[in-house]
Design a protein around this motif. Structure first.
Motif, PDB file in Angstrom:
ATOM      1  N   CYS A   1       1.591   5.582   0.206  1.00 25.81           N
ATOM      2  CA  CYS A   1       1.160   6.608   0.774  1.00 25.81           C
ATOM      3  C   CYS A   1       0.876   7.756  -0.199  1.00 25.81           C
ATOM      4  N   ILE A   2      -0.004   8.705   0.068  1.00 25.01           N
ATOM      5  CA  ILE A   2      -0.400   9.568  -1.025  1.00 25.01           C
ATOM      6  C   ILE A   2       0.749  10.176  -1.776  1.00 25.01           C
ATOM      7  N   PHE A   3       2.012  10.295  -1.278  1.00 26.36           N
ATOM      8  CA  PHE A   3       2.915  11.079  -2.058  1.00 26.36           C
ATOM      9  C   PHE A   3       3.590   9.976  -2.914  1.00 26.36           C
TER      10      PHE A   3
ATOM     11  N   GLU B   1       1.944   7.476  -4.300  1.00 22.10           N
ATOM     12  CA  GLU B   1       1.089   7.181  -5.331  1.00 22.10           C
ATOM     13  C   GLU B   1       1.187   8.210  -6.101  1.00 22.10           C
ATOM     14  N   ILE B   2       1.256   9.643  -5.942  1.00 23.57           N
ATOM     15  CA  ILE B   2       1.678  10.475  -6.794  1.00 23.57           C
ATOM     16  C   ILE B   2       2.788  10.380  -7.821  1.00 23.57           C
TER      17      ILE B   2
ATOM     18  N   GLN C   1       0.767  -1.231   0.036  1.00 19.35           N
ATOM     19  CA  GLN C   1      -0.142  -0.043   0.008  1.00 19.35           C
ATOM     20  C   GLN C   1       1.018   1.147   0.002  1.00 19.35           C
TER      21      GLN C   1
ATOM     22  N   CYS D   1       8.787  14.006   4.836  1.00 20.22           N
ATOM     23  CA  CYS D   1       7.320  13.739   5.055  1.00 20.22           C
ATOM     24  C   CYS D   1       7.064  14.265   6.419  1.00 20.22           C
TER      25      CYS D   1
ATOM     26  N   TRP E   1      -3.527   9.430   6.979  1.00 14.59           N
ATOM     27  CA  TRP E   1      -3.555   8.918   5.468  1.00 14.59           C
ATOM     28  C   TRP E   1      -3.302   7.475   5.460  1.00 14.59           C
TER      29      TRP E   1
ATOM     30  N   CYS F   1       0.222   5.320   4.941  1.00 14.37           N
ATOM     31  CA  CYS F   1       1.128   5.817   5.591  1.00 14.37           C
ATOM     32  C   CYS F   1       1.479   4.941   6.792  1.00 14.37           C
TER      33      CYS F   1
END
Length: 113
Positions: free
Chosen positions: A62-64, A66-67, A60, A86, A102, A105
């Motif tokens: 984290c948001i960063f 994924e970007i 999985q 982060c 998040w 994370c």
């Protein structure tokens, strides 16, 4: 089993162990610091798996991450340790039950909620 799988299992086992002196789980700040130290050491000794590889293996992100996984950047950028910059790392290492929510994370997952 890959090196990252072994490290992940070790962290899960370590984080899940109970503190025999208090009868509870390890503090979230300690879990965060251990994770940070292990990730920093792994990044120094060998290239980290790219975020694309991690996602393909079922990890999985984290948001960063994924970007960056979707960004049109080279493989070197996708192997970088994003946790190093982060703010969730800073909060996780310094604040017990830090307000980090998040998905993906690891520092959010370490919080004792």
């Amino acid at each position: 089993m890959s090196e990252s799988d072994r490290s992940e299992r070790f962290l899960e086992a370590l984080a899940g162990q109970e503190d025999l002196t208090t009868g509870g789980a390890a503090p979230s700040r300690l879990k965060s610091r251990i994770y940070s130290a292990m990730l920093d050491q792994m990044a120094e000794t060998e290239p980290l798996a790219s975020v694309t590889e991690s996602k393909q293996c079922g990890g999985q992100l984290c948001i960063f991450e994924e970007i960056m996984e979707r960004a049109p950047v080279g493989d070197t950028a996708k192997r970088w340790n994003y946790c190093a910059v982060c703010h969730a790392r800073v909060l996780g290492e310094r604040v017990e039950n830090a307000p980090i929510y998040w998905p993906g994370c690891p520092y959010a997952q370490f919080q004792n909620r």
